[in-house]
Design a protein around this motif. Structure first.
Motif, mmCIF file in Angstrom:
data_model
loop_
_atom_site.group_PDB
_atom_site.id
_atom_site.type_symbol
_atom_site.label_atom_id
_atom_site.label_comp_id
_atom_site.label_asym_id
_atom_site.label_seq_id
_atom_site.Cartn_x
_atom_site.Cartn_y
_atom_site.Cartn_z
ATOM 1 N N GLU A 114 0.776 -1.185 -0.116
ATOM 2 C CA GLU A 114 -0.053 0.040 -0.027
ATOM 3 C C GLU A 114 0.669 1.265 -0.170
ATOM 4 O OE1 GLU A 114 -2.585 -3.299 1.858
ATOM 5 O OE2 GLU A 114 -0.398 -2.452 2.000
ATOM 6 N N TRP A 115 2.133 1.328 0.312
ATOM 7 C CA TRP A 115 3.097 2.317 0.518
ATOM 8 C C TRP A 115 3.851 2.585 -0.634
ATOM 9 C CZ3 TRP A 115 4.490 0.682 6.265
ATOM 10 C CH2 TRP A 115 3.445 0.841 6.962
ATOM 11 N N ARG A 116 3.904 1.543 -1.566
ATOM 12 C CA ARG A 116 4.833 1.604 -2.881
ATOM 13 C C ARG A 116 4.551 2.709 -3.829
ATOM 14 N NH1 ARG A 116 7.199 -0.561 0.744
ATOM 15 N NH2 ARG A 116 8.034 1.770 0.394
ATOM 16 N N ILE A 117 3.503 3.650 -3.725
ATOM 17 C CA ILE A 117 3.024 4.319 -4.757
ATOM 18 C C ILE A 117 3.911 5.602 -4.757
ATOM 19 C CG2 ILE A 117 1.317 6.231 -5.615
ATOM 20 C CD1 ILE A 117 -0.723 4.238 -4.018
ATOM 21 N N ASP A 120 4.383 8.541 -1.776
ATOM 22 C CA ASP A 120 3.823 8.121 -0.656
ATOM 23 C C ASP A 120 4.490 8.363 0.598
ATOM 24 O OD1 ASP A 120 2.136 7.024 1.434
ATOM 25 O OD2 ASP A 120 1.123 5.935 0.131
ATOM 26 N N PRO A 121 4.178 9.212 1.600
ATOM 27 C CA PRO A 121 5.193 9.412 2.538
ATOM 28 C C PRO A 121 5.510 8.289 3.537
ATOM 29 C CG PRO A 121 3.028 10.641 3.093
ATOM 30 C CD PRO A 121 3.119 10.117 1.597
ATOM 31 N N ARG A 122 4.511 7.307 3.470
ATOM 32 C CA ARG A 122 4.246 5.938 4.219
ATOM 33 C C ARG A 122 5.403 5.177 3.774
ATOM 34 N NH1 ARG A 122 -1.869 4.573 3.686
ATOM 35 N NH2 ARG A 122 -1.187 4.763 1.470
ATOM 36 N N GLY A 123 6.012 5.314 2.745
ATOM 37 C CA GLY A 123 7.052 4.467 2.141
ATOM 38 C C GLY A 123 8.299 4.599 2.891
ATOM 39 N N ASP A 169 -3.601 0.765 5.523
ATOM 40 C CA ASP A 169 -4.359 1.672 4.670
ATOM 41 C C ASP A 169 -4.804 3.093 5.335
ATOM 42 O OD1 ASP A 169 -5.476 2.230 1.870
ATOM 43 O OD2 ASP A 169 -7.469 2.124 2.899
ATOM 44 N N PRO A 171 -3.935 6.674 7.216
ATOM 45 C CA PRO A 171 -3.156 7.824 6.880
ATOM 46 C C PRO A 171 -1.891 7.992 7.738
ATOM 47 C CG PRO A 171 -5.277 8.514 7.942
ATOM 48 C CD PRO A 171 -5.255 7.254 7.496
#
Length: 351
Positions: A114-117, A120-123, A169, A171
């Motif tokens: 979910e964070w590989r976009i 995306d700061p979650r990466g 998922d 934020p």
């Protein structure tokens, strides 16, 4: 170990005493040391079984020997008990095994789809930050029906078919590594990472758990649960007997080594008990990596669970204390203090 904070002055972990067999098959029995005030201990145990709704099991191990066990109605040595969040510490052990196999580096960005976009700061979230409950992800860890709760929604609501996806998922509300926030969702993300790294899901992952963690220790009772996506619900669900949780505690007290076999990689136990940064105002106590700190005094560390589940390790006393039960939320601080006081009753022990 890559991604590990410096351990600093951690108290040394005791070795298995010479001549004391490992409890892989049966627990070696021991006598209460003379330094223990038996009247105080008995009164303390009586209060523990009377004042906290339901107490199902109390087990005390010192010097590798089983000194004391008490059980409530319909419970006994082989009865499985609810783990709740004590399963998080089992997840820590499973992560260590996968790290030791060279399949995962906790200092790298966590491999979460979910964070590989791009962008995306979650990466940027690392597995280390997940293990330290410092991902920065939104997650409301609430257990009361009727109040906004990501925990309840994840396990029994819209997230129940894929608990890790529900959590992943969410934020980002804090920069990774800057804010401690205890989260069952975080643990389930880790569990899916472990499934991905091993290529195992559902009962196949259960076989991995048994082969690499439970069987070497002689743990025969654990019953892990999986969601429909095949992810171990390592935040909450691994039914296990009190004696087997004591075996698991002894593994950590012995630095991840069991009867000459290294089960966890070197340094992994010290990683568990190295304090995590926590912002001012955190009230639940100090935290390491999927283990709590100090419940049994300075230097102790523990697996804690909802409704009063505890496995407390006190290295300076070579002590493991296990308590299981079903205690209401309004008594959670009292039962926690009771467990800490039980540890203190063994404080004058000498090997």
């Amino acid at each position: 170990m890559s991604g590990q904070a410096r351990a600093g002055a951690l108290p040394p972990l005791p070795s298995q005493p010479a001549g004391v067999p490992w409890p892989t098959t049966d627990w070696p029995q021991g006598e209460l040391p003379g330094s223990v005030d038996r009247e105080r201990l008995e009164a303390h145990l009586e209060r523990g079984f009377q004042d906290f709704d339901e107490t199902h099991a109390v087990v005390v191990v010192q010097g590798g020997r089983l000194l004391l066990e008490r059980y409530g109605p319909e419970h006994g040595p082989e009865a499985t008990c609810m783990s709740w969040s004590k399963a998080k510490s089992l997840t820590h052990a499973l992560a260590g095994i996968v790290v030791g196999d060279g399949r995962l580096d906790i200092s790298d960005p966590a491999p979460v789809a979910e964070w590989r976009i791009p962008g995306d700061p979650r990466g940027a979230i690392t597995t280390d930050q997940l293990l330290r409950m410092s991902s920065g992800l939104k997650f409301d860890e609430v257990y009361e029906v009727g109040k906004p709760s990501d925990t309840i929604e994840m396990m029994w609501g819209s997230g129940k078919d894929s608990v890790a996806h529900y959590a992943a998922d969410q934020p980002l509300i804090h920069p990774p590594g800057t804010f401690f926030s205890y989260s069952s969702g975080t643990t389930n993300i880790i569990c899916r990472i472990l499934a991905d790294m091993t290529g195992l899901r559902g009962e196949a992952f259960g076989d991995f758990m048994r082969e690499r963690l439970f069987q070497p220790l002689g743990m025969k009772t654990p019953i892990p649960r999986f969601d429909p996506a095949g992810t171990f619900i390592g935040s909450s669900f691994c039914f296990t007997s009190a004696r087997d949780f004591a075996r698991f505690g002894l593994l950590y007290l012995r630095d991840g080594v069991w009867d000459g076999q290294r089960v966890l990689p070197p340094g992994w136990v010290d990683y568990a008990r190295t304090p995590t940064f926590q912002q001012p105002g955190v009230t639940d106590g100090r935290y390491g990596a999927h283990w709590w700190l100090d419940l049994g005094g300075p230097g102790s560390f523990s697996a804690n669970g909802h409704e009063g589940q505890f496995t407390v390790l006190a290295p300076d006393l070579d002590l493991v204390v296990v308590r299981h039960g079903r205690t209401s939320n309004d008594k959670k601080d009292a039962v926690k203090a009771w467990v800490g006081d039980l540890v203190s009753l063994f404080g004058c022990w000498q090997p």
